[in-house]
Design an enzyme around this catalytic site. Structure first.
Site, PDB file in Angstrom:
ATOM      1  CG  ASN A 208      -0.198  -0.087   2.501  1.00 36.65           C
ATOM      2  OD1 ASN A 208       0.528   0.828   2.828  1.00 36.65           O
ATOM      3  ND2 ASN A 208      -0.354  -1.184   3.227  1.00 36.65           N
ATOM      4  CE  LYS A 286       8.948 -12.834 -13.491  1.00 33.33           C
ATOM      5  NZ  LYS A 286       9.820 -12.323 -14.523  1.00 33.33           N
ATOM      6  N   PRO A 304      -3.424 -11.687  10.253  1.00 30.97           N
ATOM      7  CG  PRO A 304      -1.435 -12.023  11.425  1.00 30.97           C
ATOM      8  CD  PRO A 304      -2.076 -12.222  10.087  1.00 30.97           C
ATOM      9  CG  ASP A 305      -6.708  -6.355  13.524  1.00 26.05           C
ATOM     10  OD1 ASP A 305      -5.901  -5.704  14.217  1.00 26.05           O
ATOM     11  OD2 ASP A 305      -7.676  -5.836  12.930  1.00 26.05           O
ATOM     12  CG  PHE A 324      -2.721   5.453  13.390  1.00 26.07           C
ATOM     13  CD1 PHE A 324      -2.008   5.155  14.544  1.00 26.07           C
ATOM     14  CD2 PHE A 324      -2.551   6.697  12.805  1.00 26.07           C
ATOM     15  CE1 PHE A 324      -1.147   6.084  15.103  1.00 26.07           C
ATOM     16  CE2 PHE A 324      -1.682   7.627  13.349  1.00 26.07           C
ATOM     17  CZ  PHE A 324      -0.984   7.323  14.498  1.00 26.07           C
ATOM     18  CE  LYS A 342      -8.914  -2.720  13.684  1.00 18.45           C
ATOM     19  NZ  LYS A 342      -7.886  -3.254  12.804  1.00 18.45           N
TER      20      LYS A 342
HETATM   21  O1  C5P Z   1      -8.929  -2.342  10.320  1.00 19.87           O
HETATM   22  P1  C5P Z   1      -7.961  -1.295   9.909  1.00 19.87           P
HETATM   23  O2  C5P Z   1      -6.861  -1.824   9.024  1.00 19.87           O
HETATM   24  O3  C5P Z   1      -8.560  -0.055   9.347  1.00 19.87           O
HETATM   25  O4  C5P Z   1      -7.276  -0.842  11.290  1.00 19.87           O
HETATM   26  C1  C5P Z   1      -6.250   0.068  11.347  1.00 19.87           C
HETATM   27  C2  C5P Z   1      -5.487  -0.100  12.620  1.00 19.87           C
HETATM   28  O5  C5P Z   1      -5.279  -1.478  12.889  1.00 19.87           O
HETATM   29  C3  C5P Z   1      -4.096   0.497  12.524  1.00 19.87           C
HETATM   30  O6  C5P Z   1      -3.710   0.900  13.818  1.00 19.87           O
HETATM   31  C4  C5P Z   1      -3.249  -0.685  12.055  1.00 19.87           C
HETATM   32  O7  C5P Z   1      -1.891  -0.542  12.426  1.00 19.87           O
HETATM   33  C5  C5P Z   1      -3.913  -1.832  12.762  1.00 19.87           C
HETATM   34  N1  C5P Z   1      -3.878  -3.099  12.027  1.00 19.87           N
HETATM   35  C6  C5P Z   1      -3.136  -4.145  12.519  1.00 19.87           C
HETATM   36  N2  C5P Z   1      -3.137  -5.356  11.865  1.00 19.87           N
HETATM   37  C7  C5P Z   1      -3.881  -5.536  10.772  1.00 19.87           C
HETATM   38  C8  C5P Z   1      -4.658  -4.483  10.264  1.00 19.87           C
HETATM   39  C9  C5P Z   1      -4.638  -3.279  10.915  1.00 19.87           C
HETATM   40  O8  C5P Z   1      -2.434  -3.962  13.523  1.00 19.87           O
HETATM   41  N3  C5P Z   1      -3.872  -6.706  10.157  1.00 19.87           N
END
Ligand code: C5P
Length: 401
Positions: A208, A286, A304-305, A324, A342
């Site tokens: 991104n 590739k 993973p979040d 964020f 979250k």
């Molecule tokens: O859900 P979203 O991506 O909008 O959430 C943004 C926040 O979650 C940011 O603080 C980002 O660093 C964190 N994030 C994370 N792991 C992910 C996706 C987002 O820590 N897989």
């Protein structure tokens, strides 16, 4: 002021070594004790006698000086200081430091120390710009070494450009900053920053537009307040700040692992733009354009979040978790929902629609969402957002038991 502080000053070999003598005087005026070490090359420019007269301390020059070892070994000498300063830091000394060489007193002290190191580079402009010096400087910054200068100007060799050693009073101020007891002294703060790269095959990836600028500014501001910062960064455009512990990662899964390894922390700021998805099964070789007959179809798996994982930790959760929310629509409403979903304490929300120029730009307009409501901050530089947020974190941790 530097009252009661002990500075180990390594004087390398360069014309700028004469400024090190002024530095000794300035540091003593500000209350510090200065213990000079002069390299053999440094002794071609300043004598141990003048350094010792100004410092009113013994000057160290040789690694294998038995008398010195009997009085104080090199390990002790390097750890007895509050800060190790190298001025002038020559290209040779920077190279040794970056590569872990320890074949004389100065380089051995620099390897043995457990204290922070501040360098004031001084060299010819071509040497400063040489790829080898660039590599060494990048490595030293990543290792958390602090830099004072160099500055730009006419040089003793007749050339002009960056490479001049900073003036003694500038170095003295940088030393004061490095030793200042900020409100976050003794606190460990974790910061994630930058994008992540999710591989498609060994040469392609999904990413991104995050530059890492905001996360870097936050980490720098936290370090300036005295925090011990672990900076977990994806492949960002901007270099990591000085004075922080840098952990470089590539994918979201690497980032989670690095974050878990870095805990415990008093606070954690998740400024990284983590990819929400990765390619479910990245190819080991590739993917070819020819002969496949059809366009490749990618299937995705959820990453993973990291923010949610840490926010919802039952044991060992940082006391303050900041996330964020980069949004393009309904910024505050989405951020408020995100905070609840979250489980973090604060959300720093911003509008990243292309028209705002925030993504990759120098400025930011943020809203701080917390349990007490929403604060709309005026537009300001990312550096200023970093400073304000770091101050708020210091206040919040100060209020917590
Ligand atoms: O859900 P979203 O991506 O909008 O959430 C943004 C926040 O979650 C940011 O603080 C980002 O660093 C964190 N994030 C994370 N792991 C992910 C996706 C987002 O820590 N897989």
């Amino acid at each position: 002021m530097l009252a009661g502080k002990r500075i180990l000053l390594i004087i390398g070999g360069g014309v700028a070594a004469f400024k090190a003598l002024t530095l000794i005087r300035l540091l003593r005026e500000r209350g510090a004790t200065v213990v000079p070490v002069i390299t053999p090359a440094g002794q071609a420019f300043v004598t141990p006698l003048s350094a010792s007269a100004l410092a009113a301390e013994k000057v160290y020059t040789e690694l294998f000086d038995l008398t010195d070892e009997a009085e104080m070994g090199h390990i002790e000498l390097s750890r007895d200081a509050d800060l190790v300063v190298v001025a002038p830091a020559t290209a040779d000394l920077l190279g040794k430091m970056a590569n872990g060489l320890a074949n004389d007193l100065a380089s051995t002290l620099l390897m043995a120390t457990d204290k922070r190191v501040l360098v004031a580079p001084a060299m010819n402009v071509r040497m400063w710009e040489h790829p080898a010096t660039r590599r060494n400087v990048a490595q030293l910054r990543a290792d958390g070494v602090l830099f004072a200068g160099p500055t730009e100007g006419p040089m003793a060799c007749g050339e002009f450009g960056p490479g001049r050693m900073a003036e003694a009073d500038e170095i003295a101020t940088a030393i004061e900053d490095a030793l200042a007891d900020g409100p976050l002294k003794g606190r460990h703060v974790l910061v994630t920053s930058g994008p992540t790269h999710e591989p498609i095959d060994p040469v392609r990836y999904i990413a991104n537009r995050s530059s890492g600028a905001q996360g870097t500014a936050i980490a720098a501001a936290l370090a300036a307040l005295g925090a011990d910062v672990t900076f977990v960064t994806g492949p960002a455009d901007v270099p990591p700040p000085a004075g922080v512990r840098v952990v470089r990662v590539e994918t979201a899964r690497d980032m989670l692992e690095a974050v878990e390894r870095a805990l415990p922390a008093d606070a954690a700021v998740f400024a990284a733009a983590v990819a929400d998805w990765r390619v479910a099964s990245a190819s080991d070789s590739k993917i070819k354009k020819e002969g496949s007959g059809s366009l490749p179809a990618l299937s995705f798996a959820e990453n993973p979040d990291i923010l949610a994982t840490v926010s919802q930790m039952v044991e060992g959760r940082p006391r303050l978790v900041v996330g964020f929310a980069a949004e393009t629509d309904d910024v505050v409403a989405n951020a408020t929902r995100k905070r609840a979903r979250k489980g973090c304490d604060w959300i720093v929300a911003n509008d990243v629609s292309p028209a705002t120029g925030i993504m990759g730009g120098p400025d930011n307009t943020v809203h701080l969402v917390h349990a007490g409501g929403v604060e709309d901050w005026p537009p300001m530089s990312k550096t200023e957002v970093g400073r304000r947020l770091a101050n708020r974190i210091a206040e919040a941790l100060g209020d917590m038991p």
